[in-house]
Design an enzyme around this catalytic site. Structure first.
Site, mmCIF file in Angstrom:
data_model
loop_
_atom_site.group_PDB
_atom_site.id
_atom_site.type_symbol
_atom_site.label_atom_id
_atom_site.label_comp_id
_atom_site.label_asym_id
_atom_site.label_seq_id
_atom_site.Cartn_x
_atom_site.Cartn_y
_atom_site.Cartn_z
ATOM 1 C CB CYS A 96 -0.882 -0.018 1.253
ATOM 2 S SG CYS A 96 -1.954 1.404 1.426
ATOM 3 C CG HIS A 138 -5.851 -2.199 -0.765
ATOM 4 N ND1 HIS A 138 -4.803 -2.884 -0.190
ATOM 5 C CD2 HIS A 138 -5.529 -0.877 -0.643
ATOM 6 C CE1 HIS A 138 -3.905 -2.017 0.253
ATOM 7 N NE2 HIS A 138 -4.315 -0.793 -0.018
ATOM 8 C CD GLU A 139 -7.093 1.915 -3.037
ATOM 9 O OE1 GLU A 139 -7.111 2.706 -2.088
ATOM 10 O OE2 GLU A 139 -6.031 1.515 -3.571
ATOM 11 C CG HIS A 142 -7.289 3.023 2.367
ATOM 12 N ND1 HIS A 142 -6.293 3.106 3.312
ATOM 13 C CD2 HIS A 142 -6.713 2.458 1.277
ATOM 14 C CE1 HIS A 142 -5.154 2.620 2.801
ATOM 15 N NE2 HIS A 142 -5.393 2.208 1.578
#
Lengths: 162, 176
Positions: A96, A138-139, A142
């Protein structure tokens, strides 16, 4: 347009939960343009989430079209995104931009159904798989203050133990 | 003088080895890096990178009381502290077979000849005592490309009488 500073762990803002977007106005358009420029400036960058630049809003940009031989939807602006369905799972090695110089194995769903608003506020629906689905998961993490290092699996979990 | 040491420690497993050893290191001014710690056949094993602003003799003396008390074998080597340039694996190889002598030697010799640098190898024995199987997982860097490894394994499979299952999977690391 401007390239924004990417926060790196252990910056506490990376662990905070982002707020939904309610107004689709000119300010939002400017921020999205800056966020995209930041993404494009990162070597090999395929996705970015607003909290990575310290803006706690539910905005993600994904574009995995540079990767050969994969199914994808091209450049996507995902606002207030939600994953509605997960199917299958796969282990992959992730890193990342906000966690430099470290990679580790993470389990992600192989296929997802996603809904998100676009830049104009219209809700869109996507079916994704493989690499693009992994990037989105993954995003989206966040936006909830979750980093891939929160999801690492032990190396030994790959083994088929008695 | 290097400030990094590689500490190897083996002793009969019991509760508190990690806590006691790392507390002594911390109180002695050490900073810890990468570690591999594992219970193996009743022993507890530690391989640990330790940053220590002193000599090997001083570090040995720091751990001596605990080593005596817990009956630990400790070995210390100066090291370079290369964590920031560590290598990432790009291939994973899973091996399983009925257990017999020579599996590791055969498979790793073929892979080494085709350019595999092993970064991590784990193995275990499963199955019933009268019919055991051997299972091994390797991660490494294919220094001459994954194709070279695949080809070597394929040639070996065609010419070998052995029934060892070997599966090679590329590892792609993505920085999101």
């Amino acid at each position: 347009m401007a390239i924004l500073e990417i926060l790196t762990y252990p910056d506490p803002r990376l662990k905070m939960i982002a707020e939904p977007i309610t107004e689709f106005n000119a300010d939002l358009a400017v921020f999205i343009a800056n966020l995209e420029e930041t993404l494009r400036a990162a070597p090999g960058g395929v996705g970015i989430a607003a909290p990575q630049v310290g803006i706690l809003q539910r905005i993600v940009i994904i574009d995995v079209s540079s990767k050969p031989k994969i199914k994808h939807h091209g450049r996507l602006i995902l606002i207030n995104p939600e994953i509605n369905h997960w199917k299958g799972f796969a282990i992959g090695r992730e890193g990342c931009m906000s966690v430099p110089d470290y990679t580790g194995k993470v389990v992600r769903a192989e296929q997802i159904e996603l809904s998100a608003q676009d830049e104009s506020g219209t809700r869109q629906h996507y079916q994704m798989e493989g690499y693009e689905a992994r990037a989105v998961q993954h995003e989206l993490d966040h936006l909830d203050g979750i980093l891939f290092i929160d999801r690492l699996i032990s190396r030994r979990h790959d083994l088929f133990h008695r | 003088m290097t400030q990094w040491f590689m500490l190897t420690l083996v002793g009969k497993d019991r509760i508190g080895i990690v806590a006691r050893v790392t507390t002594a290191l911390y109180q002695g001014g050490c900073h810890l890096g990468e570690a591999s710690m594992l219970r193996m056949d009743g022993n507890f094993t530690i391989m640990l990178m330790v940053h220590f602003p002193g000599t090997k003799a001083a570090l040995t003396a720091l751990l001596a009381p605990i080593a005596d008390e817990l009956q630990l074998h400790i070995h210390i080597d100066p090291s370079v502290g290369e964590q920031t340039t560590r290598q990432e694996p790009n291939v994973q190889i899973s091996v399983h077979s009925a257990d017999r002598a020579g599996i590791v030697a055969q498979v790793t010799s073929i892979l080494a000849a085709a350019g595999l640098n092993i970064l991590d190898l784990e193995s275990d024995i499963g199955g019933h005592a009268n019919n055991p199987f051997y299972i091994m997982q390797i991660e490494g860097v294919a220094t001459r490309g994954i194709e070279a490894l695949q080809q070597a394994l394929q040639t070996w499979h065609q010419t070998s009488e052995q029934t060892i299952e070997v599966r090679l999977t590329p590892i792609t690391t993505t920085i999101f």
